[in-house]
Design an enzyme around this catalytic site. Structure first.
Site, mmCIF file in Angstrom:
data_model
loop_
_atom_site.group_PDB
_atom_site.id
_atom_site.type_symbol
_atom_site.label_atom_id
_atom_site.label_comp_id
_atom_site.label_asym_id
_atom_site.label_seq_id
_atom_site.Cartn_x
_atom_site.Cartn_y
_atom_site.Cartn_z
ATOM 1 N N PHE A 128 -5.076 4.347 6.490
ATOM 2 C CA PHE A 128 -4.802 4.417 5.015
ATOM 3 C C PHE A 128 -6.040 5.220 4.387
ATOM 4 C CE2 PHE A 128 -4.325 3.155 0.652
ATOM 5 C CZ PHE A 128 -3.125 3.395 0.424
ATOM 6 N N ASP A 200 -8.716 -4.033 8.509
ATOM 7 C CA ASP A 200 -7.801 -3.935 7.099
ATOM 8 C C ASP A 200 -6.314 -4.637 7.606
ATOM 9 O OD1 ASP A 200 -6.364 -3.183 5.297
ATOM 10 O OD2 ASP A 200 -7.393 -1.301 4.615
ATOM 11 N N TYR A 225 -1.191 -8.059 -3.011
ATOM 12 C CA TYR A 225 -0.020 -7.593 -3.643
ATOM 13 C C TYR A 225 1.171 -7.335 -2.788
ATOM 14 C CZ TYR A 225 -2.305 -2.928 -3.483
ATOM 15 O OH TYR A 225 -2.921 -1.830 -3.168
ATOM 16 N N LYS A 226 1.070 -6.979 -1.555
ATOM 17 C CA LYS A 226 2.280 -6.801 -0.557
ATOM 18 C C LYS A 226 2.926 -7.861 -0.257
ATOM 19 C CE LYS A 226 -0.449 -2.687 1.140
ATOM 20 N NZ LYS A 226 0.069 -1.694 -0.025
ATOM 21 N N ARG A 374 9.863 4.885 4.233
ATOM 22 C CA ARG A 374 9.513 3.534 4.669
ATOM 23 C C ARG A 374 10.295 2.515 4.138
ATOM 24 N NH1 ARG A 374 3.124 2.362 3.556
ATOM 25 N NH2 ARG A 374 4.034 1.992 1.444
#
Length: 413
Positions: A128, A200, A225-226, A374
């Site tokens: 990322f 991560d 928050y995912k 995605r």
């Protein structure tokens, strides 16, 4: 499942032991939400909790709430709720700051622990981007000869990590492809070369079983928050292996990480354990929302969630490849279960335009360059019929070429 039908998907939903968890979330009617890998849905409890914090704790009790409502201990208390989801122990996790800031702090601390002769940070070119950017910024700021070695395939790890490597920094589940690393094997191989390993967990926490202790990991960060459903921009988390606590130092030594912040001493003295990863005053309102998402996980376990995740993603891959055959899609997510996270990615030459049209028809996924669509599957609330209906809409859009090829790309994709 290539010969599945919508009726078969309805039967799977009827037999799903996790189906009642969907009622914990506020999901708009008529929408198929397949983007929990980017922003989780709002738990119903979050609205009431926000009102409580704003009206009562802030509005009425004001500054007394640091003690009365337990604001001061929120980073640690939430960390203890999150810890079982990632295989961490009591008082080993704090929820605080952003993933980027936490990564900067833990990476700096890892470099400080390592021998001065180790100057290389190894990571994936396809990591990322913020992880790479933070490493670049830190190494430039330190100006001590550190450099970053980018690898292009997981197979390169065996030669890239060597006696010069200070830290191997990897994302457990790749944000674009959904590739899942073998945390235990990768960690062991890197540590055998004397490297420290920083994971991560942003795209795996709450979606796949994680056991940091079993993997003997060194450091970990991740967002809430995912799949953890903490709300947009919710504070992230940090974990440091207890064996590193005494040595750990980080440059953002704010007063919240002081051993006694309210003594107001001019000299910094680091707190004990994981509190060393804290920095400044905490964002209480957004922290409070995180608890609502974490509370849902107490109703199930990560192995049950993983079984459903794999069933959902298996079904999606099979249906797309059977019903959308010849329509320009190519799978980029690994097929083996041991190498797959909880989102599935397909490429299409007009991927952005197709995703925009899907969203216009109520199927919410997202797009990542280059040409990657995605689709995230959150076992807490995604249904098997969602999969069937999403593929039906996707097939119609592709077959009819019902998308605007020259669509202007929005700021957030």
């Amino acid at each position: 499942m290539t010969n599945s039908s919508r009726a078969a998907c309805q039967a799977l939903d009827a037999d799903d032991p996790l189906a009642p968890l969907r009622t914990w979330f506020d999901l708009p009617p008529g929408m198929i939400y397949l983007d929990g890998n980017s922003l989780g849905a709002r738990p119903h409890a979050a609205l009431q909790r926000a009102q409580q914090v704003i009206q009562q704790e802030w509005g009425h009790d004001l500054i007394r709430s640091w003690n009365k409502a337990g604001w001061f201990d929120l980073p640690s208390r939430l960390g203890n709720k999150l810890a079982p989801l990632i295989g961490a122990g009591e008082n080993e996790v704090v929820v605080t700051d952003s993933t980027s800031i936490n990564l900067f702090k833990l990476l700096a601390g890892a470099l400080q622990i390592q021998a001065a002769s180790r100057k290389v940070i190894v990571t994936e070119r396809d990591n990322f981007p913020t992880d790479i950017y933070m490493a670049q910024g830190l190494t430039e700021w330190l100006d001590r000869g550190y450099r970053i070695h980018l690898i292009d395939t997981p197979q390169e790890l065996t030669t890239a990590v060597n006696a010069e490597t200070a830290v191997l920094m990897l994302t457990h589940v790749n944000y674009r492809s959904g590739h899942l690393h073998d945390m235990q094997a990768v960690t062991q191989a890197a540590q055998e070369q004397g490297a420290l390993v920083l994971w991560d967990l942003a795209h795996s926490a709450g979606a796949v079983p994680i056991d940091l202790h079993a993997a003997n990991a060194d450091f970990a960060v991740g967002c809430t928050y995912k799949y953890l459903n903490g709300g947009p921009g919710a504070p992230a988390f940090a974990w440091i292996a207890p064996r590193h606590h005494a040595q750990f130092r980080q440059p953002l030594s704010g007063w919240w990480s002081h051993q006694a912040p309210f003594t107001m001493q001019p000299a910094f003295a680091p707190g004990e354990g994981i509190r060393r990863a804290l920095c400044g005053t905490q964002p209480v309102i957004s922290l409070a929302m995180v608890e609502c998402g974490l509370d849902v996980f107490a109703q199930t376990d990560m192995h049950a969630l993983r079984r459903k995740s794999l069933a959902l993603t298996d079904l999606f891959i099979a249906l797309v490849e059977s019903r959308c055959a010849g329509l320009g899609l190519a799978l980029v997510t690994p097929r083996p279960h041991a190498q797959r996270g909880s989102h599935v990615s397909f490429t299409h030459v007009h991927g952005y335009a197709v995703m925009r049209e899907l969203i216009a028809h109520g199927v919410i996924g997202d797009y990542r360059e280059p040409q990657v669509m995605r689709f995230g599957f959150t076992p807490l609330y995604t249904q098997f019929t969602d999969v069937w209906d999403a593929v039906s809409i996707l097939r119609r859009i592709l077959a009819d070429q019902d998308y605007e090829i020259d669509a202007r790309q929005e700021a957030v994709t």
